[in-house]
Scaffold this active site. Structure first.
Site, short mmCIF file in Angstrom:
data_model
loop_
_atom_site.label_atom_id
_atom_site.label_comp_id
_atom_site.label_asym_id
_atom_site.label_seq_id
_atom_site.Cartn_x
_atom_site.Cartn_y
_atom_site.Cartn_z
N ARG A 236 -1.60 3.55 -23.34
CA ARG A 236 -1.52 3.97 -21.95
C ARG A 236 -0.05 4.10 -21.57
NH1 ARG A 236 -5.93 5.49 -22.38
NH2 ARG A 236 -7.78 5.03 -21.12
N GLU A 265 0.35 10.99 -15.04
CA GLU A 265 -0.21 12.14 -15.74
C GLU A 265 -0.92 13.03 -14.73
OE1 GLU A 265 -2.72 10.78 -18.92
OE2 GLU A 265 -1.08 9.78 -19.96
N HIS A 284 -2.15 13.75 -23.50
CA HIS A 284 -3.26 12.80 -23.57
C HIS A 284 -4.43 13.43 -24.33
CE1 HIS A 284 -4.88 9.03 -21.37
NE2 HIS A 284 -5.52 9.19 -22.51
#
Length: 323
Positions: A236, A265, A284
């Site tokens: 993360r 993000e 991601h």
């Protein structure tokens, strides 16, 4: 379990789907259940309110409506958005995740980043675009290096296996010491994280985001890493002090970074990370694979059988630990 008909709500999205054959398998196993399959964005408040079982990623704010919810199976491995018990108004909801689905694709992505950095592939891609022939003589070998895996869950295990097979010394860090697998040379607890950072040529972060892990890679820890170290984050974004990381990359405290997760993000366009030549960025996307839906369904089916038989479910998330 009650006499009330079991309502199963499956909420699909861009990265999680289920086909007709798989839906029928769910119906065969829970033959007295009402099964509703709907895109996440089309799930109505009434559907969520009726559901006893949800397989999907509802908006956390919508869980206030889920008065009949007893079990939420996430299609993701990360559960950080769902571990606040207040979301469920302290109802006794079982939360499970899809840990075990993403280890293989993410481990492959980790080594794609490492090898791309070692062999200068981003620079060669730019030269190709310019039709420029120039050999970059500065390269690195992965063989014989030391790799530190921070977090030895499903993803960490898959990374460690591949690193060992490719001739690296593998150090691993986990919260609690357990039996050391053959493909890990040395196993440490988080109390000894600094020692692993000092020894490693490559650091791979695979941790979830919890109160204990946020900011675990601080400015001080970036300074203690090797100047030739390459840092990969597939856990993360908030595991790393991102401002300190920019400073570390600009000042050559470390050699480079491969980031699949960032904070926030999407990464803002004015983030200095975009401009750094020693940073590889993916959006991601390290866990993407066409095989994921099959793996996810296998976990859900096994858990559905256990749920219907009042047995302990796999991949149960600890609300206190956050994973």
């Amino acid at each position: 379990m009650t006499d009330r008909q079991t309502e199963i709500l499956i909420m699909t999205d861009l990265y999680f789907n289920i086909n007709e054959e798989q839906i029928n398998l769910v119906k065969d196993i829970a033959n007295k259940a009402a099964v509703t399959v709907v895109p996440n964005k089309n799930a109505t408040d009434e559907m969520i309110a009726r559901a006893e079982i949800i397989f999907g990623s509802p908006k956390p704010s919508k869980l206030i409506l889920a008065q009949n919810l007893k079990w939420l199976q996430l299609p993701s491995a990360g559960a950080d958005r769902y571990v606040n018990k207040n979301l469920y108004f302290n109802r006794n909801v079982i939360l499970t995740n899809s840990s075990g689905v993403y280890g293989i694709p993410i481990a492959e992505h980790v080594f794609a980043m490492i090898l791309s950095f070692n062999r200068n592939l981003p620079e060669y891609t730019l030269q190709k675009n310019e039709k420029k022939w120039h050999i970059i003589s500065e390269t690195r070998e992965f063989y014989g290096s030391t790799l530190g895996v921070i977090g030895l869950g499903d993803i960490g295990h898959e990374v460690a296996k591949r690193a060992k097979a490719w001739g690296a010394k593998v150090l691993a860090v986990k919260i609690n010491i357990s039996n050391k697998p053959d493909y890990v040379d040395e196993l440490y607890t988080t109390e000894n994280l600094d020692e692993v950072l000092k020894q490693s040529d490559y650091i791979v972060l695979t941790l979830p985001s919890t109160e204990k892990t946020r900011g675990i890679i601080s400015e001080d820890r970036l300074k203690m890493m090797k100047p030739n170290a390459f840092l990969v984050n597939v856990g993360r974004g908030d595991l790393i002090d991102q401002e300190a990381l920019v400073k570390a990359l600009n000042n050559n405290w470390i050699a480079g970074a491969g980031l699949d997760v960032m904070t926030p993000e999407p990464l803002p366009q004015d983030s200095p990370l975009w401009e750094l030549s020693n940073v590889l960025i993916t959006q991601h996307s390290s866990g993407l694979s066409k095989v994921n839906d099959v793996r996810r369904l296998k976990i859900f089916i096994e858990n559905l059988k256990r749920y219907l038989n009042n047995e302990k479910l796999l991949n149960t998330v600890d609300f206190n630990e956050g994973y």
